[in-house]
Design a protein around this motif. Sequence first.
Motif, PDB file in Angstrom:
ATOM      1  N   GLU A  53       0.839  -1.201   0.000  1.00  0.00           N
ATOM      2  CA  GLU A  53       0.000   0.000   0.000  1.00  0.00           C
ATOM      3  C   GLU A  53       0.879   1.259   0.000  1.00  0.00           C
ATOM      4  OE1 GLU A  53      -2.967  -0.010   3.016  1.00  0.00           O
ATOM      5  OE2 GLU A  53      -3.605   2.039   2.597  1.00  0.00           O
ATOM      6  N   ILE A  54       1.906   1.256   0.824  1.00  0.00           N
ATOM      7  CA  ILE A  54       2.833   2.385   0.857  1.00  0.00           C
ATOM      8  C   ILE A  54       3.606   2.491  -0.460  1.00  0.00           C
ATOM      9  CG2 ILE A  54       5.056   3.034   1.894  1.00  0.00           C
ATOM     10  CD1 ILE A  54       2.654   4.037   3.396  1.00  0.00           C
ATOM     11  N   GLN A  55       3.913   1.331  -1.045  1.00  0.00           N
ATOM     12  CA  GLN A  55       4.631   1.327  -2.319  1.00  0.00           C
ATOM     13  C   GLN A  55       3.813   2.039  -3.395  1.00  0.00           C
ATOM     14  OE1 GLN A  55       5.559  -2.529  -4.363  1.00  0.00           O
ATOM     15  NE2 GLN A  55       7.602  -2.141  -3.540  1.00  0.00           N
ATOM     16  N   GLY A  56       2.485   1.918  -3.284  1.00  0.00           N
ATOM     17  CA  GLY A  56       1.629   2.628  -4.224  1.00  0.00           C
ATOM     18  C   GLY A  56       1.791   4.134  -4.129  1.00  0.00           C
ATOM     19  N   ILE A  57       1.946   4.654  -2.898  1.00  0.00           N
ATOM     20  CA  ILE A  57       2.201   6.098  -2.713  1.00  0.00           C
ATOM     21  C   ILE A  57       3.593   6.442  -3.237  1.00  0.00           C
ATOM     22  CG2 ILE A  57       2.415   7.945  -1.002  1.00  0.00           C
ATOM     23  CD1 ILE A  57       0.508   6.321   0.805  1.00  0.00           C
ATOM     24  N   ALA A  58       4.549   5.534  -2.962  1.00  0.00           N
ATOM     25  CA  ALA A  58       5.944   5.800  -3.356  1.00  0.00           C
ATOM     26  C   ALA A  58       6.112   5.897  -4.869  1.00  0.00           C
ATOM     27  CB  ALA A  58       6.852   4.706  -2.800  1.00  0.00           C
ATOM     28  N   CYS A  59       5.279   5.166  -5.624  1.00  0.00           N
ATOM     29  CA  CYS A  59       5.453   5.140  -7.085  1.00  0.00           C
ATOM     30  C   CYS A  59       5.401   6.553  -7.674  1.00  0.00           C
ATOM     31  CB  CYS A  59       4.374   4.266  -7.719  1.00  0.00           C
ATOM     32  SG  CYS A  59       4.687   2.515  -7.507  1.00  0.00           S
ATOM     33  N   GLU A  60       4.452   7.361  -7.183  1.00  0.00           N
ATOM     34  CA  GLU A  60       4.334   8.713  -7.729  1.00  0.00           C
ATOM     35  C   GLU A  60       5.494   9.595  -7.281  1.00  0.00           C
ATOM     36  OE1 GLU A  60       1.050  12.303  -8.064  1.00  0.00           O
ATOM     37  OE2 GLU A  60       0.458  10.334  -7.344  1.00  0.00           O
ATOM     38  N   GLY A 102      12.536  11.236  -9.999  1.00  0.00           N
ATOM     39  CA  GLY A 102      13.196  10.892 -11.263  1.00  0.00           C
ATOM     40  C   GLY A 102      13.234  12.075 -12.213  1.00  0.00           C
ATOM     41  N   ALA A 103      12.148  12.823 -12.278  1.00  0.00           N
ATOM     42  CA  ALA A 103      12.115  14.015 -13.134  1.00  0.00           C
ATOM     43  C   ALA A 103      13.108  15.068 -12.636  1.00  0.00           C
ATOM     44  CB  ALA A 103      10.695  14.588 -13.155  1.00  0.00           C
ATOM     45  N   MET A 104      13.195  15.233 -11.310  1.00  0.00           N
ATOM     46  CA  MET A 104      14.177  16.170 -10.739  1.00  0.00           C
ATOM     47  C   MET A 104      15.586  15.755 -11.123  1.00  0.00           C
ATOM     48  SD  MET A 104      12.786  16.804  -6.858  1.00  0.00           S
ATOM     49  CE  MET A 104      14.449  17.151  -6.357  1.00  0.00           C
ATOM     50  N   ASN A 105      15.880  14.460 -10.956  1.00  0.00           N
ATOM     51  CA  ASN A 105      17.226  13.956 -11.291  1.00  0.00           C
ATOM     52  C   ASN A 105      17.573  14.220 -12.743  1.00  0.00           C
ATOM     53  OD1 ASN A 105      18.072  12.920  -8.817  1.00  0.00           O
ATOM     54  ND2 ASN A 105      17.000  10.991  -9.137  1.00  0.00           N
ATOM     55  N   LYS A 106      16.642  13.937 -13.619  1.00  0.00           N
ATOM     56  CA  LYS A 106      16.914  14.091 -15.055  1.00  0.00           C
ATOM     57  C   LYS A 106      17.190  15.554 -15.409  1.00  0.00           C
ATOM     58  CE  LYS A 106      15.074  12.978 -19.636  1.00  0.00           C
ATOM     59  NZ  LYS A 106      16.162  12.085 -20.024  1.00  0.00           N
ATOM     60  N   MET A 107      16.371  16.442 -14.844  1.00  0.00           N
ATOM     61  CA  MET A 107      16.567  17.869 -15.141  1.00  0.00           C
ATOM     62  C   MET A 107      17.901  18.368 -14.608  1.00  0.00           C
ATOM     63  SD  MET A 107      12.954  19.850 -14.734  1.00  0.00           S
ATOM     64  CE  MET A 107      12.437  19.143 -13.205  1.00  0.00           C
ATOM     65  N   ALA A 108      18.201  17.996 -13.350  1.00  0.00           N
ATOM     66  CA  ALA A 108      19.383  18.558 -12.691  1.00  0.00           C
ATOM     67  C   ALA A 108      20.689  17.929 -13.168  1.00  0.00           C
ATOM     68  CB  ALA A 108      19.254  18.394 -11.180  1.00  0.00           C
ATOM     69  N   GLU A 109      20.662  16.631 -13.454  1.00  0.00           N
ATOM     70  CA  GLU A 109      21.901  15.956 -13.813  1.00  0.00           C
ATOM     71  C   GLU A 109      22.186  16.032 -15.309  1.00  0.00           C
ATOM     72  OE1 GLU A 109      21.717  12.022 -12.203  1.00  0.00           O
ATOM     73  OE2 GLU A 109      22.293  12.718 -10.198  1.00  0.00           O
ATOM     74  N   GLU A 110      21.144  15.942 -16.129  1.00  0.00           N
ATOM     75  CA  GLU A 110      21.357  15.953 -17.574  1.00  0.00           C
ATOM     76  C   GLU A 110      21.169  17.347 -18.171  1.00  0.00           C
ATOM     77  OE1 GLU A 110      18.978  13.006 -19.501  1.00  0.00           O
ATOM     78  OE2 GLU A 110      19.468  11.456 -18.012  1.00  0.00           O
ATOM     79  N   LEU A 111      20.562  18.250 -17.399  1.00  0.00           N
ATOM     80  CA  LEU A 111      20.227  19.578 -17.912  1.00  0.00           C
ATOM     81  C   LEU A 111      19.545  19.462 -19.272  1.00  0.00           C
ATOM     82  CD1 LEU A 111      23.345  21.687 -16.847  1.00  0.00           C
ATOM     83  CD2 LEU A 111      21.078  21.646 -15.794  1.00  0.00           C
ATOM     84  N   ASN A 163       7.439  13.696 -18.971  1.00  0.00           N
ATOM     85  CA  ASN A 163       6.630  14.810 -19.467  1.00  0.00           C
ATOM     86  C   ASN A 163       5.289  14.904 -18.726  1.00  0.00           C
ATOM     87  OD1 ASN A 163       5.390  16.794 -20.884  1.00  0.00           O
ATOM     88  ND2 ASN A 163       5.688  15.904 -22.910  1.00  0.00           N
ATOM     89  N   ALA A 164       4.628  13.752 -18.584  1.00  0.00           N
ATOM     90  CA  ALA A 164       3.302  13.759 -17.941  1.00  0.00           C
ATOM     91  C   ALA A 164       3.407  14.168 -16.475  1.00  0.00           C
ATOM     92  CB  ALA A 164       2.677  12.368 -18.050  1.00  0.00           C
ATOM     93  N   VAL A 165       4.489  13.758 -15.797  1.00  0.00           N
ATOM     94  CA  VAL A 165       4.660  14.110 -14.390  1.00  0.00           C
ATOM     95  C   VAL A 165       4.821  15.623 -14.247  1.00  0.00           C
ATOM     96  CG1 VAL A 165       6.025  13.710 -12.312  1.00  0.00           C
ATOM     97  CG2 VAL A 165       5.810  11.898 -14.016  1.00  0.00           C
TER      98      VAL A 165
END
Length: 248
Positions: free
Chosen positions: A190-197, A203-212, A222-224
């Motif tokens: 049940e908690i894993q369901g919350i964690a997925c989002e 993941g979006a933060m990582n991609k923006m900050a690390e890959e610029l 994109n959807a997130v």
Amino acid sequence: MQLFDKHIDQIRNFLERYQAAGALTTYSHTRPASWPASHRQNLVLAGDTGVELGHPNDVSSAFLLWTNDPARVVDRRITVVGPDLPDLKDQRASFGKIIIAAGDDFDEENSFERYREMELLRYDLDLKGYMMRGVSQHQREWSRVSREALKNGFSFRVLGGSLLDQFTRLSYIKAAEVIFITQSREAVLEIQGIACETIKIIGAMNKMAEELSFDCTTCEYNAVCSDVAELRAMRKALKKRKAASHAG
């Protein structure tokens, strides 16, 4: 920044249900933890293991949330949903761990750097008889506690207190709490369901900050970003920072 306020509310609802069912225990962490260090010798072999948490054949979910609103955090509280470590002696258990922190002025400029700093804290834990055997990008955590540590009183109160000590040493953290879940596979799922989002947001933060990388048309997140205003603000700030560095 209200990046995870919705998820914190979901966790509160989860805890209220287990409290009503009598499966929840809480402690207040009022003084620094005093468990002895292993001095980086914290290898716990299978034959010495008293409890194994989050084995790959079981369910595991471990994640970190933060907010600018201290009222959303019960400062220095340790919550255990299910049996504590001594009651799990000689067993394997599905495992959930959630840390919720409140700080000063988390914003689109500093959230990623602060997240990385907080995320790395768990690797600094050095507790005799406790070994974190593995973690993954999917926010799983696999750990062992030795029989000797259990015999000497190691519990979630010790582990949680040590984690809270680490967080409250950060100058921008004003409150922190930790939640452990061993009640059942279903509870951790049940908690894993919350964690997925939350994993997608991080993941979006990582991609923006690390890959610029700011090409939204080819980005898997994109959807997130479309749903989370804070991510769009972060993208705008990073893009501005990148443009300024190129201009310099």
